[in-house]
Design an enzyme around this catalytic site. Sequence first.
Site, PDB file in Angstrom:
ATOM      1  N   GLN A 153       0.795  -1.248   0.109  1.00 47.49           N
ATOM      2  CA  GLN A 153      -0.086   0.139   0.059  1.00 47.49           C
ATOM      3  C   GLN A 153       0.896   1.248  -0.045  1.00 47.49           C
ATOM      4  OE1 GLN A 153      -3.205   0.832  -0.476  1.00 47.49           O
ATOM      5  NE2 GLN A 153      -3.679  -1.363  -0.897  1.00 47.49           N
ATOM      6  N   SER A 154       1.879   1.203  -0.864  1.00 40.74           N
ATOM      7  CA  SER A 154       2.694   2.589  -0.870  1.00 40.74           C
ATOM      8  C   SER A 154       2.190   3.916  -1.535  1.00 40.74           C
ATOM      9  CB  SER A 154       3.987   2.010  -1.562  1.00 40.74           C
ATOM     10  OG  SER A 154       4.808   3.285  -1.759  1.00 40.74           O
TER      11      SER A 154
END
Length: 337
Positions: free
Chosen positions: A75-76
């Site tokens: 989930q960058s």
Amino acid sequence: MDLTAFPRVSLAHLPTPIEPLPRLTEALGGPQILVKRDDCTGLSTGGNKTRKLEYLIGAALAEGADMVITHGATQSNHVRQTAAAAAKHRLKCHVLLENRIGSNDPEYLYNGNVLFAEMHGATTEHVAPQPDMNAALAETGERLRSEGHKVYVIPGGGSSPTGALGYVRAALELTNQMAEQDIKCRHMFAGSGSAGTHAGLIAGLTAVSSEIAVHGVCVRTPSEKQDKNVLALANRTVETLNVADVDPARIETDDEHIGEGYGIPGPDTLEAIDMLARLDGILLDPVYTGKVMAGLIKQVRAGRFDKGETVLFLHTGGAAALPAYAGAVRPQTSPAA
Ligand SMILES: *Cc1c(COP(=O)(O)O)cnc(C)c1O
């Protein structure tokens, strides 16, 4: 110091505003708390990586690259903003997504930032946790070069000295705004992850002889190691700028809000997210800004600041990850209650 010597593209809505947080300030009983809205940088829902990407994409284009590659946790936010910046500048984008928290929740694996990065045209490769993601990225870069691509490698978080220039520039923007708006503030809180934000701020504040203390809040790495990471990157950054080394005493981090680890919000973080959402209509995130705000709230409750003082929170974004964390952040009360 001359920032114009570095190639830069314009990606962000700047300057980002500084706003009061009146209800949080009231709930905590002072000092006055302000927020600098780097969550509103404008590119693909915004965030701090946009400032770094102005210099990173500038460097990639100056080198004649036709592709950027980078990595991040699944989930960058960095990956999402990189994908958007690459699209805007006709660069291909390939990313490695590290499943750092070992999740098999499809929302975590494919929604939120992952969805947005793919919508911007990035190709994604999901990988298991690695001891050295930058080494894995370098290998991927070699493979893509052998296939004929002109690859510019952006390290995790965009935290090279080039990327950190975005926060050198932000430090100048902040001190100018404070002068213009007559804001007297000696303390700011910011996340300290891949360290480009923290190190760039320290480098920039040093360059303009500002004495604002940056309270870094760790999101992954214990202070003992994080302080060294920040100092090393800050010094590499001032080297490229030809200004004096930073004072190591300026580097300060708090590692009490990491909780169980990177990307895992503890009760303090969830409380901070809940307070800001309900009190001032601000969305924080469970990976970074919730932890930073938990650190700020703790220090205010401990009486560390006078009531007449002003404290600034740097909102670095991250709300795009919230759908992937709905189970953790959804309020417990039923809709009918
Ligand atoms: C990446 C990120 C940070 C941390 O910034 P670094 O420069 O990696 O230390 C803070 N907040 C958000 C929302 C981020 O995405």
